[in-house]
Design a protein around this motif. Structure first.
Motif, PDB file in Angstrom:
ATOM      1  N   UNK A   1       5.113   9.755  -7.186  1.00 25.40           N
ATOM      2  CA  UNK A   1       6.367   9.842  -8.395  1.00 25.40           C
ATOM      3  C   UNK A   1       5.373  10.075  -9.713  1.00 25.40           C
ATOM      4  N   UNK A   2       4.329   9.704  -9.833  1.00 20.36           N
ATOM      5  CA  UNK A   2       3.797   9.776 -11.235  1.00 20.36           C
ATOM      6  C   UNK A   2       3.310  11.163 -11.189  1.00 20.36           C
ATOM      7  N   UNK A   3       2.583  11.872 -10.060  1.00 23.71           N
ATOM      8  CA  UNK A   3       2.086  13.151  -9.962  1.00 23.71           C
ATOM      9  C   UNK A   3       3.369  14.177 -10.218  1.00 23.71           C
ATOM     10  N   UNK A   4       4.613  13.810  -9.756  1.00 24.26           N
ATOM     11  CA  UNK A   4       5.601  14.816  -9.831  1.00 24.26           C
ATOM     12  C   UNK A   4       6.261  14.753 -11.566  1.00 24.26           C
ATOM     13  N   UNK A   5       6.130  13.479 -11.900  1.00 27.24           N
ATOM     14  CA  UNK A   5       6.412  13.523 -13.257  1.00 27.24           C
ATOM     15  C   UNK A   5       5.597  13.956 -14.413  1.00 27.24           C
ATOM     16  N   UNK A   6       3.989  14.095 -13.947  1.00 30.18           N
ATOM     17  CA  UNK A   6       3.047  14.739 -14.844  1.00 30.18           C
ATOM     18  C   UNK A   6       3.237  16.356 -14.609  1.00 30.18           C
ATOM     19  N   UNK A   7       3.435  16.785 -13.169  1.00 30.56           N
ATOM     20  CA  UNK A   7       3.884  18.310 -13.170  1.00 30.56           C
ATOM     21  C   UNK A   7       4.844  18.744 -13.849  1.00 30.56           C
ATOM     22  N   UNK A   8       6.049  17.835 -14.058  1.00 30.21           N
ATOM     23  CA  UNK A   8       7.017  18.267 -14.654  1.00 30.21           C
ATOM     24  C   UNK A   8       6.666  18.339 -16.191  1.00 30.21           C
ATOM     25  N   UNK A   9       6.115  17.361 -16.580  1.00 31.21           N
ATOM     26  CA  UNK A   9       5.539  17.617 -18.035  1.00 31.21           C
ATOM     27  C   UNK A   9       4.673  18.930 -18.379  1.00 31.21           C
TER      28      UNK A   9
ATOM     29  N   UNK B   1       0.687  -1.206   0.208  1.00 31.74           N
ATOM     30  CA  UNK B   1       0.051   0.084  -0.084  1.00 31.74           C
ATOM     31  C   UNK B   1       0.988   1.247  -0.020  1.00 31.74           C
ATOM     32  N   UNK B   2       1.878   1.200   0.805  1.00 31.83           N
ATOM     33  CA  UNK B   2       2.896   2.404   0.776  1.00 31.83           C
ATOM     34  C   UNK B   2       3.618   2.361  -0.505  1.00 31.83           C
ATOM     35  N   UNK B   3       3.938   1.389  -1.061  1.00 33.73           N
ATOM     36  CA  UNK B   3       4.588   1.264  -2.443  1.00 33.73           C
ATOM     37  C   UNK B   3       3.697   1.982  -3.634  1.00 33.73           C
ATOM     38  N   UNK B   4       2.552   1.619  -3.625  1.00 33.18           N
ATOM     39  CA  UNK B   4       1.588   2.092  -4.341  1.00 33.18           C
ATOM     40  C   UNK B   4       1.458   3.586  -4.218  1.00 33.18           C
ATOM     41  N   UNK B   5       1.487   4.246  -2.813  1.00 32.89           N
ATOM     42  CA  UNK B   5       1.228   5.434  -2.694  1.00 32.89           C
ATOM     43  C   UNK B   5       2.324   6.382  -3.025  1.00 32.89           C
ATOM     44  N   UNK B   6       3.644   5.834  -2.974  1.00 39.90           N
ATOM     45  CA  UNK B   6       4.692   6.285  -3.354  1.00 39.90           C
ATOM     46  C   UNK B   6       4.948   6.293  -4.804  1.00 39.90           C
ATOM     47  N   UNK B   7       4.429   5.179  -5.656  1.00 40.42           N
ATOM     48  CA  UNK B   7       4.456   5.364  -6.947  1.00 40.42           C
ATOM     49  C   UNK B   7       3.528   6.485  -7.583  1.00 40.42           C
ATOM     50  N   UNK B   8       2.451   6.699  -6.820  1.00 35.64           N
ATOM     51  CA  UNK B   8       1.408   7.707  -7.035  1.00 35.64           C
ATOM     52  C   UNK B   8       1.953   9.208  -6.988  1.00 35.64           C
TER      53      UNK B   8
END
Length: 151
Positions: A31-39, A22-29
């Motif tokens: 990271x994905x949000x950070x990547x999306x904001x960078x894009x 569950x924590x890994x899934x939240x960490x992945x989310x």
């Protein structure tokens, strides 16, 4: 009791495995949000860069147009300078012409004051004054011409 401890250990172990995923899934989310904001930031920067490029092209075109206008004006000035040379010193009236004008004005005023018919007096006075002024101016011109020849 052994069975109870074993079941409790198994339950804790399985519970621990679920919490980690569950924590890994939240960490992945995250990271994905950070990547999306960078894009999004990269996309915005691309728009800004393209606008800067357009503005630079416009400024370059305006500068080229100004330079073309300046060059055209310079070529027109050069053509005008080559076409007809301008006299460096403008020659004024000679003394004969000045004397005639001054004499005509003075004679007109004097004739209008002296004669009862003012218009007729001004006309006669201007003719006599112009003649006297032109004669005096001609004498002055002759004297100056003589001085210039002797020098």
């Amino acid at each position: 009791m052994k069975l109870l401890v074993s079941i409790l250990c198994a339950a804790c172990f399985l519970n621990a495995c679920n919490n980690g995923s569950n924590q890994e899934a939240e960490a992945l989310k995250a990271k994905q949000a950070t990547i999306d904001s960078m894009q999004v930031v990269i996309a915005k920067q691309a728009v800004v860069d393209s606008m800067n490029h357009v503005m630079a092209e416009r400024e370059a075109a305006a500068q080229a147009e100004k330079e073309a206008q300046i060059e055209e004006k310079n070529s027109q000035v050069a053509a005008n300078n080559n076409a007809a040379p301008v006299a460096s010193k403008k020659k004024g009236w000679n003394h004969t012409a000045k004397g005639a004008v001054v004499g005509a004005g003075t004679g007109a005023i004097t004739g209008a004051i002296i004669n009862k018919d003012r218009a007729k007096g001004a006309l006669i006075g201007s003719v006599i004054g112009a003649g006297a002024g032109a004669g005096t101016g001609a004498i002055v011109d002759a004297v100056k011409k003589k001085k210039n020849k002797s020098n």
